[in-house]
Design a protein around this motif. Structure first.
Motif, mmCIF file in Angstrom:
data_model
loop_
_atom_site.group_PDB
_atom_site.id
_atom_site.type_symbol
_atom_site.label_atom_id
_atom_site.label_comp_id
_atom_site.label_asym_id
_atom_site.label_seq_id
_atom_site.Cartn_x
_atom_site.Cartn_y
_atom_site.Cartn_z
ATOM 1 N N PHE A 1 -21.186 38.650 43.160
ATOM 2 C CA PHE A 1 -21.624 37.251 43.346
ATOM 3 C C PHE A 1 -23.166 37.296 43.937
ATOM 4 C CE2 PHE A 1 -21.902 33.647 46.464
ATOM 5 C CZ PHE A 1 -21.854 32.398 45.580
ATOM 6 N N LEU A 2 -23.885 36.443 43.099
ATOM 7 C CA LEU A 2 -25.287 36.135 43.547
ATOM 8 C C LEU A 2 -25.731 35.019 44.013
ATOM 9 C CD1 LEU A 2 -26.600 37.414 39.881
ATOM 10 C CD2 LEU A 2 -26.477 38.799 41.996
ATOM 11 N N GLY A 3 -24.893 33.785 43.540
ATOM 12 C CA GLY A 3 -25.182 32.510 44.462
ATOM 13 C C GLY A 3 -24.437 31.563 43.649
ATOM 14 N N VAL A 4 -25.252 30.288 43.642
ATOM 15 C CA VAL A 4 -24.666 29.055 43.165
ATOM 16 C C VAL A 4 -25.985 28.446 42.459
ATOM 17 C CG1 VAL A 4 -23.710 26.649 43.120
ATOM 18 C CG2 VAL A 4 -22.743 28.738 44.426
ATOM 19 N N LEU A 5 -25.792 27.784 41.161
ATOM 20 C CA LEU A 5 -27.008 27.287 40.576
ATOM 21 C C LEU A 5 -26.394 26.009 40.552
ATOM 22 C CD1 LEU A 5 -29.257 27.838 38.398
ATOM 23 C CD2 LEU A 5 -27.819 28.124 36.655
ATOM 24 N N GLY A 6 -27.517 24.973 40.462
ATOM 25 C CA GLY A 6 -27.186 23.566 40.580
ATOM 26 C C GLY A 6 -28.298 22.649 39.703
ATOM 27 N N SER A 7 -27.465 21.496 39.346
ATOM 28 C CA SER A 7 -28.245 20.536 38.553
ATOM 29 C C SER A 7 -27.981 19.194 39.369
ATOM 30 C CB SER A 7 -28.081 20.470 37.003
ATOM 31 O OG SER A 7 -28.489 21.666 36.578
#
Length: 177
Positions: free
Chosen positions: A157-163
């Motif tokens: 797990f690297l993180g979360v991408l958000g738009s």
């Protein structure tokens, strides 16, 4: 029917942006540790999506760092930065013609993306999701965010991408159509 079609397309923009760019990050096509490369990536995504729908595009790391780009109130793209150099505060920079940061425009308060609804929803869902509507961190507006967890090729797990879209922008879009 035409209005509903336009609304569906509008709402699908953040999902599509995340789907495409999640692959770029998970395959390490963009190195987020490289400042110039990271800034060009986020500002480039914002510049490519010239419609007023998208407020910001960001990535919150598993360690609490936060990178991205947004459109300010004048609809100009700014780089967002929150890491050890900002001591956990969110800072915003104007953008040069080459899509890198220029000068500091805003220093916002402490910000940990791991505590935000969009980050938590993506982790809990373990896939693409729309988070519940929440109060925006900087602006006096509510926000609707599409988010997706990002894993490397070894499923780390690297993180979360958000738009992110503000409800004010959604309202403006609805008034236009």
């Amino acid at each position: 029917r035409e209005i509903i079609k336009q609304i569906e397309e509008y709402v699908n923009v953040p999902l599509h942006i995340n789907e495409v760019n999640e692959k770029i990050l998970s395959n390490e096509i963009v190195n987020l540790k490289e400042k110039e490369e990271r800034e060009k990536f986020f500002a480039g995504v914002m510049k490519t999506h010239i419609s007023n729908s998208l407020y910001s595009f960001s990535f919150g790391t598993k360690d609490g760092e936060y990178y991205g780009a947004r459109k300010n109130l004048e609809n100009e793209i700014e780089i967002m930065l929150n890491d050890s150099s900002t001591e956990g505060n969110s800072w915003y920079y104007s953008v040069n013609d080459n899509l890198t940061s220029k000068e500091l425009t805003t220093k916002a308060g402490k910000f940990d993306p791991r505590t935000r609804a969009w980050y938590i929803a993506a982790v809990e869902n373990d896939g693409p999701v729309f988070a519940p509507v929440y109060k925006h961190f900087v602006m006096d507006d509510l926000t609707l965010s599409a988010s997706i967890p990002v894993y490397d090729n070894n499923q780390k797990f690297l993180g979360v991408l958000g738009s992110h879209i503000t409800l004010g922008r959604i309202n403006q879009f609805l008034e236009e159509i």
